[in-house]
Design an enzyme around this catalytic site. Structure first.
Site: not given
Length: 364
Positions: A45, A47, A153, A200, A204, A227, A302
């Site tokens: 870690h 520390e 976007a 999508t 795309d 699905s 979605l």
């Protein structure tokens, strides 16, 4: 503490599923003698890394020194011993912490152990920046689910694509500028997974990869909600799959599933909810796999389902100064619930506008 935060940011994309943590050690004269940050593969870690450097540089001057840490030191044994024990053994007299551990079962225990050993403690310095850095870890620690970042976007009139038939299918249609798209790559770099719907992919044909060029410990997990298993076998995501593409489906088409799996795609079949892939169960499973932050880059259905379900933690809107008209594809449709963006961060990306707002505080 600002320096400790800078160090902690070096852990972005290399510390998950652990938090990104930075630490600065001062000797008894107030001079910086140690610095460190956490990387998951290197185990230690922040520390411990900083104390090791400080011990080599300062020796006995370390006793009576001060540690600045961006997250409350752990007081339990996991893959490594507790950091509280290391700080106490080093003779540090004071520990300044930016924020508490977000896990309710752990929060405060680290500071309690330090105080019990006689160390002075202070918490809350640069707390906002420290919490922002580890929002994903906070959500996962409390709910065992990833933080959901929604990226959209869109045009000024809230459209994400031209009308069907007015664009070339299977090719991306860029609404925003290169500068805004570069900002999206930084979001992908900071995320453990990115998710889209199959609509999508069909429209795309995206790669959905992290092209920031920055270090990351594990590949960005690319997720598709499908699905009916309509994912094309010749799409870019399938062609580039290297055990980093995951499809969630409710389909029982075993043959199609085997075709996808033969191409390096993992397919998970879940029980349907209203004929759809269950979003809550997806988040539960991703949490079990150590996914702290999930970026969604999806279409109308979605986007709407995630917002309506109250599943989005932070929203990033990239707005282009154009009006696409009512026939263009909307970012959201048939929203029955009201979503209010609270404190909004505003950025300029050339002529584009970026709006970012926290919808659900994982630290609350």
């Amino acid at each position: 503490m600002q320096r400790a935060l800078d160090l902690a940011r070096r852990g972005i994309a290399v510390s998950a599923p652990n938090p990104a943590v930075g630490c600065v050690i001062l000797d008894c004269a107030g001079q910086v003698v140690g610095e460190g940050w956490h990387e998951y593969e290197l185990l230690d870690h922040a520390e411990v890394v900083a104390l090791r450097m400080a011990s080599q540089r300062a020796g006995e001057r370390l006793r009576g020194g001060t540690a600045y840490v961006t997250l409350e030191p752990c007081n339990h044994t996991g893959r490594t011993p507790p950091c509280t024990a290391a700080l106490i053994a080093a003779g540090v007299a004071r520990v300044v912490v930016a924020t508490n551990d977000p896990n309710p079962n752990v929060s405060g225990h680290g500071l309690d152990a330090l105080r019990a050993a006689g160390l002075q403690t202070e918490m809350g310095v640069c707390q906002g920046a420290a919490r922002r850095l580890n929002e994903g870890f906070a959500r996962w620690s409390r709910d065992r689910r990833p933080l959901v970042l929604m990226k959209v976007a869109m045009s000024l009139d809230g459209r994400i694509a031209p009308p069907p038939g007015a664009r070339t299918l299977h090719e991306p249609y860029w609404i925003t500028s290169e500068a805004a798209r570069a900002a999206v790559q930084l979001l992908r770099w900071q995320a453990d997974a990115a998710m889209a719907g199959v609509d999508t992919v069909l429209a795309d044909d995206p790669l959905l990869t992290d092209r920031s060029g920055l270090r990351r410990r594990r590949p960005l997990l690319r997720i598709v909600l499908d699905s009916a298993l309509r994912m094309p076998l010749d799409c870019k995501m399938v062609a580039s799959a290297r055990d980093d593409v995951l499809i969630f489906t409710v389909s029982s088409d075993t043959a199609r599933r085997r075709e996808l799996e033969a191409r390096g795609v993992r397919v998970e079949v879940l029980p349907a909810e209203a004929g759809r892939v269950p979003l809550g169960k997806i988040l539960d499973q991703l949490g079990e796999e150590g996914i702290l932050t999930l970026l969604t880059e999806s279409g109308t259905r979605l986007n709407t389902a995630l917002l309506a379900g109250g599943l989005v933690d932070r929203v990033h809107l990239f707005i282009s100064p154009q009006i696409m008209g009512s026939d263009a594809v909307p970012a959201f449709r048939d929203m029955n619930s009201f979503v209010r963006m609270g404190e909004v961060e505003v950025e300029r990306y050339g002529n584009d506008l970026g709006l970012c707002s926290l919808l659900r505080d994982p630290w609350a």
